[in-house]
Design a protein around this motif. Structure first.
Motif, PDB file in Angstrom:
ATOM      1  N   VAL A 193       0.857  -1.182   0.000  1.00  0.00           N
ATOM      2  CA  VAL A 193       0.000   0.000   0.000  1.00  0.00           C
ATOM      3  C   VAL A 193       0.894   1.232   0.000  1.00  0.00           C
ATOM      4  O   VAL A 193       1.746   1.384   0.888  1.00  0.00           O
ATOM      5  CB  VAL A 193      -0.925   0.029   1.232  1.00  0.00           C
ATOM      6  N   PHE A 194       0.733   2.068  -0.999  1.00  0.00           N
ATOM      7  CA  PHE A 194       1.475   3.319  -1.058  1.00  0.00           C
ATOM      8  C   PHE A 194       0.614   4.436  -0.473  1.00  0.00           C
ATOM      9  O   PHE A 194      -0.536   4.638  -0.892  1.00  0.00           O
ATOM     10  CB  PHE A 194       1.842   3.670  -2.511  1.00  0.00           C
ATOM     11  N   LEU A 195       1.182   5.128   0.504  1.00  0.00           N
ATOM     12  CA  LEU A 195       0.532   6.301   1.078  1.00  0.00           C
ATOM     13  C   LEU A 195       1.152   7.534   0.438  1.00  0.00           C
ATOM     14  O   LEU A 195       2.304   7.868   0.720  1.00  0.00           O
ATOM     15  CB  LEU A 195       0.722   6.344   2.595  1.00  0.00           C
ATOM     16  N   ALA A 196       0.408   8.185  -0.431  1.00  0.00           N
ATOM     17  CA  ALA A 196       0.947   9.303  -1.208  1.00  0.00           C
ATOM     18  C   ALA A 196       0.664  10.617  -0.499  1.00  0.00           C
ATOM     19  O   ALA A 196      -0.495  11.005  -0.314  1.00  0.00           O
ATOM     20  CB  ALA A 196       0.340   9.311  -2.606  1.00  0.00           C
ATOM     21  N   ASP A 197       1.728  11.277  -0.094  1.00  0.00           N
ATOM     22  CA  ASP A 197       1.620  12.591   0.537  1.00  0.00           C
ATOM     23  C   ASP A 197       1.673  13.644  -0.573  1.00  0.00           C
ATOM     24  O   ASP A 197       2.721  14.221  -0.866  1.00  0.00           O
ATOM     25  CB  ASP A 197       2.768  12.785   1.527  1.00  0.00           C
ATOM     26  N   VAL A 198       0.536  13.841  -1.246  1.00  0.00           N
ATOM     27  CA  VAL A 198       0.479  14.777  -2.382  1.00  0.00           C
ATOM     28  C   VAL A 198      -0.512  15.884  -2.066  1.00  0.00           C
ATOM     29  O   VAL A 198      -1.550  15.654  -1.439  1.00  0.00           O
ATOM     30  CB  VAL A 198       0.081  14.051  -3.683  1.00  0.00           C
ATOM     31  N   ARG A 199      -0.177  17.094  -2.526  1.00  0.00           N
ATOM     32  CA  ARG A 199      -1.017  18.251  -2.227  1.00  0.00           C
ATOM     33  C   ARG A 199      -1.604  18.901  -3.480  1.00  0.00           C
ATOM     34  O   ARG A 199      -2.485  19.735  -3.379  1.00  0.00           O
ATOM     35  CB  ARG A 199      -0.185  19.275  -1.441  1.00  0.00           C
ATOM     36  N   THR A 200      -1.070  18.557  -4.660  1.00  0.00           N
ATOM     37  CA  THR A 200      -1.554  19.168  -5.893  1.00  0.00           C
ATOM     38  C   THR A 200      -1.745  18.097  -6.958  1.00  0.00           C
ATOM     39  O   THR A 200      -1.263  16.961  -6.832  1.00  0.00           O
ATOM     40  CB  THR A 200      -0.559  20.215  -6.422  1.00  0.00           C
ATOM     41  N   ARG A 201      -2.413  18.494  -8.018  1.00  0.00           N
ATOM     42  CA  ARG A 201      -2.611  17.590  -9.145  1.00  0.00           C
ATOM     43  C   ARG A 201      -1.269  17.219  -9.774  1.00  0.00           C
ATOM     44  O   ARG A 201      -1.063  16.077 -10.187  1.00  0.00           O
ATOM     45  CB  ARG A 201      -3.516  18.259 -10.190  1.00  0.00           C
ATOM     46  N   VAL A 202      -0.346  18.163  -9.847  1.00  0.00           N
ATOM     47  CA  VAL A 202       0.966  17.886 -10.439  1.00  0.00           C
ATOM     48  C   VAL A 202       1.687  16.816  -9.628  1.00  0.00           C
ATOM     49  O   VAL A 202       2.282  15.883 -10.182  1.00  0.00           O
ATOM     50  CB  VAL A 202       1.819  19.175 -10.504  1.00  0.00           C
ATOM     51  N   GLU A 203       1.665  16.944  -8.302  1.00  0.00           N
ATOM     52  CA  GLU A 203       2.334  15.954  -7.468  1.00  0.00           C
ATOM     53  C   GLU A 203       1.690  14.577  -7.626  1.00  0.00           C
ATOM     54  O   GLU A 203       2.402  13.558  -7.674  1.00  0.00           O
ATOM     55  CB  GLU A 203       2.291  16.393  -5.997  1.00  0.00           C
ATOM     56  N   ARG A 204       0.357  14.541  -7.727  1.00  0.00           N
ATOM     57  CA  ARG A 204      -0.313  13.264  -7.917  1.00  0.00           C
ATOM     58  C   ARG A 204       0.121  12.631  -9.241  1.00  0.00           C
ATOM     59  O   ARG A 204       0.412  11.430  -9.299  1.00  0.00           O
ATOM     60  CB  ARG A 204      -1.827  13.453  -7.903  1.00  0.00           C
ATOM     61  N   GLU A 205       0.210  13.438 -10.297  1.00  0.00           N
ATOM     62  CA  GLU A 205       0.615  12.927 -11.607  1.00  0.00           C
ATOM     63  C   GLU A 205       2.052  12.392 -11.549  1.00  0.00           C
ATOM     64  O   GLU A 205       2.362  11.341 -12.135  1.00  0.00           O
ATOM     65  CB  GLU A 205       0.510  14.029 -12.659  1.00  0.00           C
ATOM     66  N   LEU A 206       2.940  13.103 -10.847  1.00  0.00           N
ATOM     67  CA  LEU A 206       4.338  12.657 -10.764  1.00  0.00           C
ATOM     68  C   LEU A 206       4.438  11.329 -10.023  1.00  0.00           C
ATOM     69  O   LEU A 206       5.214  10.440 -10.419  1.00  0.00           O
ATOM     70  CB  LEU A 206       5.175  13.728 -10.057  1.00  0.00           C
ATOM     71  N   VAL A 207       3.666  11.175  -8.934  1.00  0.00           N
ATOM     72  CA  VAL A 207       3.703   9.921  -8.182  1.00  0.00           C
ATOM     73  C   VAL A 207       3.112   8.789  -9.011  1.00  0.00           C
ATOM     74  O   VAL A 207       3.673   7.666  -9.056  1.00  0.00           O
ATOM     75  CB  VAL A 207       2.949  10.074  -6.840  1.00  0.00           C
ATOM     76  N   GLU A 208       1.992   9.044  -9.689  1.00  0.00           N
ATOM     77  CA  GLU A 208       1.374   8.020 -10.524  1.00  0.00           C
ATOM     78  C   GLU A 208       2.324   7.573 -11.625  1.00  0.00           C
ATOM     79  O   GLU A 208       2.481   6.368 -11.900  1.00  0.00           O
ATOM     80  CB  GLU A 208       0.072   8.567 -11.125  1.00  0.00           C
ATOM     81  N   ARG A 209       2.978   8.524 -12.265  1.00  0.00           N
ATOM     82  CA  ARG A 209       3.921   8.180 -13.333  1.00  0.00           C
ATOM     83  C   ARG A 209       5.086   7.373 -12.765  1.00  0.00           C
ATOM     84  O   ARG A 209       5.530   6.400 -13.371  1.00  0.00           O
ATOM     85  CB  ARG A 209       4.431   9.461 -13.993  1.00  0.00           C
ATOM     86  N   TRP A 210       5.563   7.768 -11.594  1.00  0.00           N
ATOM     87  CA  TRP A 210       6.692   7.077 -10.965  1.00  0.00           C
ATOM     88  C   TRP A 210       6.316   5.622 -10.680  1.00  0.00           C
ATOM     89  O   TRP A 210       7.107   4.705 -10.905  1.00  0.00           O
ATOM     90  CB  TRP A 210       7.051   7.804  -9.679  1.00  0.00           C
ATOM     91  N   LEU A 211       5.084   5.398 -10.201  1.00  0.00           N
ATOM     92  CA  LEU A 211       4.642   4.045  -9.914  1.00  0.00           C
ATOM     93  C   LEU A 211       4.419   3.249 -11.203  1.00  0.00           C
ATOM     94  O   LEU A 211       4.793   2.074 -11.296  1.00  0.00           O
ATOM     95  CB  LEU A 211       3.353   4.078  -9.096  1.00  0.00           C
ATOM     96  N   ASP A 212       3.802   3.890 -12.210  1.00  0.00           N
ATOM     97  CA  ASP A 212       3.524   3.201 -13.467  1.00  0.00           C
ATOM     98  C   ASP A 212       4.804   2.780 -14.172  1.00  0.00           C
ATOM     99  O   ASP A 212       4.835   1.766 -14.880  1.00  0.00           O
ATOM    100  CB  ASP A 212       2.699   4.099 -14.403  1.00  0.00           C
ATOM    101  N   GLU A 213       5.871   3.521 -13.965  1.00  0.00           N
ATOM    102  CA  GLU A 213       7.147   3.186 -14.603  1.00  0.00           C
ATOM    103  C   GLU A 213       7.865   2.059 -13.884  1.00  0.00           C
ATOM    104  O   GLU A 213       8.948   1.633 -14.303  1.00  0.00           O
ATOM    105  CB  GLU A 213       8.038   4.427 -14.658  1.00  0.00           C
ATOM    106  N   GLY A 214       7.273   1.549 -12.793  1.00  0.00           N
ATOM    107  CA  GLY A 214       7.842   0.394 -12.095  1.00  0.00           C
ATOM    108  C   GLY A 214       9.065   0.712 -11.269  1.00  0.00           C
ATOM    109  O   GLY A 214       9.887  -0.170 -11.011  1.00  0.00           O
TER     110      GLY A 214
END
Length: 792
Positions: free
Chosen positions: A18-39
């Motif tokens: 379970v990843f707990l994402a400490d994100v505050r903006t849409r940009v941060e959410r996109e960066l974390v999602e991309r980081w996870l999707d890239e494995g």
């Protein structure tokens, strides 16, 4: 998060994640999602057996998604870190960065998109140390007991934030080590809630009222730190010291402290001579990437706008008096215990305020009590105390301090005060020397003093007797050792020696040659004793000595008359207390020598054969009279130190018994007489207080403030009558210490006629000591009168 058991560390087969994402903006959410999707997680930590869950770091979502799970997922916090632009002095945020209306360490959405596109090196996705859900549950039960899912969710949230802070600190440096969600953790603690319930029961209020008051106290007390505020506070306050002084410190000492700090919290206890002390020390620590101290200060410095910024940079403002507010006391104690248990370092000034005389003031024990309490109840296994000496060549704030010592009122701190202080700090003031004393294990000191560090009774239930007495004595001995540790590393400066010489000849002016002749034997003594020094090497040449005298003249401390055959120098009228401040910063190195000189003179007058073996009681009596001014060792060690001083005068003294006349002759020939230079102002101040007490009716109540005011006025008269050595004796600080001595000797009691005769004997004894110091003064070659026609 806060550590993982070795058997639960990630391996080739991680299991559910379970990843707990400490994100505050849409940009941060996109960066974390991309980081996870890239494995990226798989590349770094092995294979995940199923698609990982992704949660925002919100308590409600954590409670709903994790609290009821029966499997044991690995919980991994993840965050986007933003960095200021790279500059010559590193990645620090500046006030100019805020002109874009965004925080470079937490930029807004528009700025984030620009950084991602144009400066990708300023952004990085990072993870905190993971932990199994089962481990988080175990730790939560240990801290809060059997609490509900919301309490568990808050604990997981806090643990994730702390783990992310640690990971980010690996990138930006230890100087940005900051606690998070402190008040929330304290209020959630089952032990703290039990304590609040006990206070509520004892005071007749409800638990809710106690809890609400505790929350308010913690909001007032807890330093809510941010990295941006830390950068901006340093940038704002640096002009208050960077323009004035060149810092001299041994950075190699920090490596030892850094090694200790990996296991234990540190408490820095510096000498306190200037408002700039904390700024100078913490700027030095920050520049060497040392964790920032939580600085404990008085609420008088919390004025807007500096106070709010300082609080966000790690300053803890504590009330001067707690009164009967048991909840505030509980919050202070719990806050201390929390910081120490998490290895956050503390700093305060154990003298209780800035020195008004230049030497160390008597210590205060209140805050040390809270640390000792954390040790006794097992919240921390040990605390290491670091004595710190901060010594200045010159200080711009001394005129105000001198005015206070003459009876003036202290100017309140505020914006106007700060503006004047900042203006003065733009002038050069030489060097400042930072020295760290030997680290002191608080646990070892308390145990060796007979304190008990085992589990104790509930707070407030310990009765009087040997146990409480042992605790008090243990703290007193510890504070004494801290003071001695500071003194041992405090260097003597050139200004200290020059003012020592000029104050020792009353108001007579000296030529450069005469000042040099007075200083030369002192330099030899310093070299022989291996006493730490600052810039005293410049005094070995007359050109260097002239430069120091010129600087003191420019600072208004020394006056120069150059219309005669050659320039002569003396203390500027009205500046004797300022000059004494510089002198006193190093006189602790000469106190034993001065006491020995007076013991020799007493032995010569009494006809004793040996000034130490036969006249020991006199030196010991003087030591008792000065116990509120200087830090003396236990009596056996004091005898040893006095013996070492005697061997400097006569290296063969142990092998033979020279007659007192020979010892007196050796003393006079040494050209090194310290009694009148070092001790005169202290005994003069005691004499003023003693005579004013003796003049009072034995049954009259002593009004201390009125007595101090009277001493200032009468002392000035005694200076004009040449009964006192000089104006440096007219000091409310010295009179206050003399009053403490009188109280300690039972001379302030007013219920017996005998007190009057005791006071008169006290005054007569001090008068005799002052006269003996006059004899020592006459032995000093610097005080030899120049005969008519004789060129000095």
């Amino acid at each position: 998060m806060n550590g993982v058991d070795s058997d639960s560390a990630p391996s080739a087969e991680v299991g559910p994640v379970v990843f707990l994402a400490d994100v505050r903006t849409r940009v941060e959410r996109e960066l974390v999602e991309r980081w996870l999707d890239e494995g990226n997680w798989e590349k770094l930590n092995g294979t995940v057996s199923e698609r990982p869950s992704r949660l925002l770091l919100e308590t409600a979502k954590i409670a709903g998604a994790l609290a009821g799970r029966t499997d044991d997922p690995l919980v991994v916090p993840v965050r986007v870190a933003w960095f200021p632009p790279e500059r010559e002095d590193g990645r620090y945020a500046r006030w100019s960065d805020l002109l874009t209306f965004t925080n470079p360490r937490n930029p807004n959405v528009v700025a984030q998109r620009k950084i991602v596109q144009r400066s990708p090196e300023r952004v990085q996705v990072l993870t905190g140390e993971p932990a199994r859900l089962s481990e988080l549950r175990r730790r939560h039960r240990r801290e809060a007991g059997e609490a509900g899912p919301q309490s568990l969710a808050r604990y997981i949230h806090r643990s994730a934030v702390v783990a992310l802070e640690r990971s980010e600190r690996l990138l930006i440096g230890d100087r940005y080590k900051v606690p998070r969600l402190v008040a929330e953790q304290i209020l959630d603690s089952a032990a703290f809630q039990r304590r609040l319930k006990g206070v509520a029961d004892n005071t007749g209020i409800s638990f809710k009222e106690a809890f609400d008051h505790a929350r308010d106290c913690l909001r007032e007390l807890v330093a809510v730190q941010s990295r941006l505020a830390t950068d901006l506070f340093s940038q704002t306050m640096r002009p208050l010291h960077a323009s004035a002084w060149t810092v001299h410190a041994d950075s190699s000492q920090l490596e030892t402290l850094r090694k200790i700090n990996r296991e234990l919290p540190l408490i820095f206890l510096p000498s306190h001579r200037s408002y700039a002390d904390a700024l100078v020390l913490n700027d030095f620590l920050a520049r060497h990437d040392f964790p920032r101290n939580h600085i404990l200060g008085g609420a008088n410095l919390s004025f807007w706008p500096v106070g709010p910024l300082a609080k966000r940079a790690g300053t803890v403002f504590i009330r001067r008096s707690f009164g009967d507010d048991e909840i505030y006391k509980a919050c202070v104690e719990e806050y201390f215990a929390y910081l120490l248990s998490k290895r956050f370092n503390l700093e305060w000034y154990f003298e209780g305020g800035r020195s008004r005389t230049g030497k160390l003031r008597p210590p205060r024990y209140g805050l040390l009590n809270y640390v000792a309490s954390a040790l006794r109840v097992g919240r921390v296994k040990d605390v290491v105390i670091i004595p710190v000496s901060i010594a200045y060549e010159r200080l711009h704030e001394l005129d105000a301090i001198a005015d206070e010592q003459r009876g003036g009122k202290k100017k309140p701190e505020g914006l106007t005060w700060l503006a004047k202080y900042a203006k003065a700090q733009r002038l050069l003031a030489g060097s400042v020397y930072i020295r760290f004393g030997a680290p002191l294990s608080m646990r070892e000191r308390l145990l060796s003093a007979g304190d008990s560090l085992e589990a104790v009774q509930p707070r407030g239930e310990e009765g009087p007797g040997e146990r409480s007495g042992a605790k008090r004595k243990a703290l007193q001995k510890l504070a004494f050792e801290v003071a001695v540790g500071i003194n041992r590393v405090t260097p003597i400066t050139a200004n200290s020696l020059v003012t020592l010489s000029l104050l020792g000849v009353r108001d007579r002016a000296l030529t450069v040659g005469e000042v040099s002749a007075a200083i030369e034997p002192v330099l030899s003594y310093i070299s022989r004793r291996n006493i730490p020094t600052g810039n005293v090497g410049v005094l070995r040449s007359q050109s260097g000595l002239r430069a120091v005298l010129a600087e003191l003249t420019a600072a208004g401390v020394v006056t120069t008359y150059s219309e005669g055959l050659e320039p002569v120098f003396s203390i500027e009228p009205g500046q004797h207390l300022v000059a004494a401040f510089y002198r006193n910063s190093g006189i602790h190195w000469f106190v034993n020598r001065a006491l020995l000189e007076l013991a020799i003179l007493d032995a010569a007058e009494a006809g004793f054969v040996d000034p130490i073996r036969d006249g020991w009681s006199y030196a010991n009596n003087l030591r008792t009279l000065l116990k509120f001014e200087f830090f003396f060792p236990e009596r056996d060690n004091f005898v040893q130190e006095m013996t070492e001083e005697m061997l400097i005068i006569d290296p063969r003294w142990k092998e033979r018994k020279p007659p007192i006349e020979e010892i007196l002759e050796r003393l006079e020939q040494s050209g090194f007489i310290m009694a009148h230079r070092v001790l005169r102002s202290f005994f003069d101040a005691q004499l003023v207080v003693a005579e004013r007490l003796a003049a009072r009716n034995a049954y009259d109540r002593i009004d201390r403030d009125a007595l101090l005011n009277e001493c200032v006025k009468v002392g000035q008269q005694m200076v004009l009558q040449a009964r006192l050595h000089g104006p440096e004796s007219i000091s409310t600080e010295l009179f206050s210490s003399a009053l403490k001595l009188a109280d300690n000797l039972g001379l302030l009691e007013s219920d017996s006629a005998e007190v009057g005769s005791d006071r008169r004997r006290f005054a007569a004894g001090l008068g005799a000591i002052v006269e003996r110091i006059r004899v020592a003064e006459a032995l000093d070659p610097s005080n030899r009168k120049v005969l008519p026609g004789e060129y000095p």
